[in-house]
Design a protein around this motif. Structure first.
Motif, PDB file in Angstrom:
ATOM      1  N   ASP A 253       4.095  -6.825 -11.710  1.00 23.01           N
ATOM      2  CA  ASP A 253       3.017  -7.814 -11.745  1.00 23.01           C
ATOM      3  C   ASP A 253       3.312  -8.929 -12.744  1.00 23.01           C
ATOM      4  O   ASP A 253       3.011 -10.100 -12.503  1.00 23.01           O
ATOM      5  CB  ASP A 253       1.679  -7.139 -12.069  1.00 23.01           C
TER       6      ASP A 253
ATOM      7  N   VAL B  50      -3.962   2.250  -3.320  1.00 22.35           N
ATOM      8  CA  VAL B  50      -2.745   1.702  -3.924  1.00 22.35           C
ATOM      9  C   VAL B  50      -2.733   0.182  -3.816  1.00 22.35           C
ATOM     10  O   VAL B  50      -2.432  -0.534  -4.782  1.00 22.35           O
ATOM     11  CB  VAL B  50      -1.495   2.306  -3.251  1.00 22.35           C
TER      12      VAL B  50
ATOM     13  N   MET C 181      -5.183  -1.379  -6.272  1.00 27.40           N
ATOM     14  CA  MET C 181      -4.703  -1.311  -7.648  1.00 27.40           C
ATOM     15  C   MET C 181      -3.634  -2.368  -7.911  1.00 27.40           C
ATOM     16  O   MET C 181      -3.650  -3.050  -8.943  1.00 27.40           O
ATOM     17  CB  MET C 181      -4.150   0.083  -7.941  1.00 27.40           C
ATOM     18  N   ASN C 182      -2.697  -2.530  -6.976  1.00 22.18           N
ATOM     19  CA  ASN C 182      -1.641  -3.533  -7.156  1.00 22.18           C
ATOM     20  C   ASN C 182      -2.213  -4.939  -7.222  1.00 22.18           C
ATOM     21  O   ASN C 182      -1.792  -5.764  -8.039  1.00 22.18           O
ATOM     22  CB  ASN C 182      -0.623  -3.430  -6.019  1.00 22.18           C
TER      23      ASN C 182
ATOM     24  N   ASN D 146       0.830  -1.200   0.000  1.00 25.82           N
ATOM     25  CA  ASN D 146       0.000   0.000   0.000  1.00 25.82           C
ATOM     26  C   ASN D 146       0.869   1.258   0.000  1.00 25.82           C
ATOM     27  O   ASN D 146       0.408   2.352   0.282  1.00 25.82           O
ATOM     28  CB  ASN D 146      -0.930   0.019   1.213  1.00 25.82           C
TER      29      ASN D 146
ATOM     30  N   GLU E 230       3.451   1.891  -2.654  1.00 25.47           N
ATOM     31  CA  GLU E 230       3.872   2.346  -3.974  1.00 25.47           C
ATOM     32  C   GLU E 230       3.158   1.542  -5.060  1.00 25.47           C
ATOM     33  O   GLU E 230       3.096   0.311  -4.989  1.00 25.47           O
ATOM     34  CB  GLU E 230       5.391   2.173  -4.108  1.00 25.47           C
ATOM     35  N   ILE E 231       2.616   2.230  -6.044  1.00 24.01           N
ATOM     36  CA  ILE E 231       1.994   1.545  -7.177  1.00 24.01           C
ATOM     37  C   ILE E 231       3.093   0.935  -8.040  1.00 24.01           C
ATOM     38  O   ILE E 231       4.063   1.608  -8.397  1.00 24.01           O
ATOM     39  CB  ILE E 231       1.149   2.521  -8.016  1.00 24.01           C
ATOM     40  N   TYR E 232       2.953  -0.337  -8.366  1.00 22.33           N
ATOM     41  CA  TYR E 232       3.937  -0.997  -9.204  1.00 22.33           C
ATOM     42  C   TYR E 232       3.708  -0.613 -10.672  1.00 22.33           C
ATOM     43  O   TYR E 232       2.727  -1.034 -11.289  1.00 22.33           O
ATOM     44  CB  TYR E 232       3.847  -2.508  -9.031  1.00 22.33           C
ATOM     45  N   LEU E 233       4.641   0.169 -11.193  1.00 21.68           N
ATOM     46  CA  LEU E 233       4.497   0.713 -12.551  1.00 21.68           C
ATOM     47  C   LEU E 233       5.385   0.028 -13.578  1.00 21.68           C
ATOM     48  O   LEU E 233       5.224   0.252 -14.777  1.00 21.68           O
ATOM     49  CB  LEU E 233       4.850   2.215 -12.540  1.00 21.68           C
TER      50      LEU E 233
ATOM     51  N   HIS F 103      -4.256  -5.377 -10.605  1.00 22.98           N
ATOM     52  CA  HIS F 103      -3.348  -5.490 -11.758  1.00 22.98           C
ATOM     53  C   HIS F 103      -2.707  -6.872 -11.796  1.00 22.98           C
ATOM     54  O   HIS F 103      -2.589  -7.489 -12.868  1.00 22.98           O
ATOM     55  CB  HIS F 103      -2.266  -4.419 -11.679  1.00 22.98           C
TER      56      HIS F 103
END
Length: 275
Positions: free
Chosen positions: A198, A240, A243-244, A189, A191-194, A247
């Motif tokens: 994934d 966050v 979203m992770n 929660n 950092e969004i993994y960009l 994804h």
């Protein structure tokens, strides 16, 4: 070949090797040079760290230029307190590069082992234990760091697990814990993994499922537990995290479509996503 502590000379030496099409010193010098390279595997110079040290070590290991004993020593060095656990627990500092690039040495050794089986059960279980401890302890989940390049500890750890689960010494109980540890890493929660973390984690999970050691009920329980993570339903606090997780599940679903024998797992994920 004289090995020196001067980083600039090391870089020039490796550039020269690279420019000569990978022409290498003899085995004894090559091993000594490689161990010296390990001392600088966490350099913040992305050319030295990524394009020279890791790239050349990868080339040499996969070309079978080291003896089994040398590979074991390289493995033990990569997993020691000065590499895999170097200043472990720090977040946002340059120490992450030493840890995350040391992780990448492990799959190289495991790939080599699949060709000649020089690692014992004890060796494999040691890798398993060290990776589990590292994955739990690593707090720096940055993907790309401006001016310094890839940190990518999450992706690199997933790469190591993807090769580890292919070992015949990894049993059902180990796979279950590996899945739990990967879930812990997915459910961030912070950092969004960009940077396709994934994708790399999904690849490791598919390899684990391919082993046929896990029954569908165990996998279903693991998948459903993602939505049972504390605070998953609290918005905006868990945005966050949600979203992770979503994804990752979508990525895993599409990867499983290429595995007919895992259609049951894909169906579970589809219901979760649509639900």
């Amino acid at each position: 070949m004289e090995i020196t502590n001067n980083v600039q000379i090391l870089k020039e030496t490796l550039i020269n090797i690279k420019e000569q099409g990978g022409k290498r010193p003899d085995n004894k010098e090559l091993y000594g040079l490689s161990m010296h390279m390990m001392n600088h595997i966490g350099s913040t110079d992305t050319v030295l760290r990524d394009e020279l040290i890791y790239s050349l070590l990868s080339e040499w290991v996969l070309a079978d230029l080291f003896s089994p004993d040398q590979l074991k020593e390289l493995l033990h060095t990569a997993m020691d307190e000065s590499h895999l656990f170097y200043r472990i627990g720090e977040k946002g500092t340059d120490s992450v590069f030493t840890r995350s690039f040391s992780v990448l040495i492990i799959p190289l050794i495991l790939i080599s082992d699949r060709k000649s089986s020089f690692l014992t059960q004890q060796d494999i279980l040691k890798i398993y234990e060290r990776l589990i401890d590292y994955c739990i302890s690593e707090k720096d989940t940055r993907g790309y760091v401006a001016g310094k390049g890839w940190a990518h500890s999450v992706a690199h750890t997933a790469d190591a697990f993807e090769d580890l689960v292919q070992s015949p010494y990894i049993e059902q109980k180990h796979l279950i814990q590996i899945l739990e540890i990967l879930q812990h890493k997915i459910c961030s929660n912070d950092e969004i993994y960009l940077y396709e973390e994934d994708e790399r984690i999904a690849a490791a999970v598919v390899r684990a499922l391919d082993s046929k050691l896990l029954v569908i009920k165990e996998v279903e329980q693991w998948l459903l537990s993602f939505y049972a993570v504390p605070d998953f339903d609290r918005l905006p606090e868990s945005a966050v995290l949600r979203m992770n997780v979503k994804h990752f599940l979508k990525t895993l679903y599409f990867r499983l479509l290429d595995h007919r024998e895992l259609e049951g797992v894909a169906s579970i994920i589809k219901k979760m996503i649509n639900g």
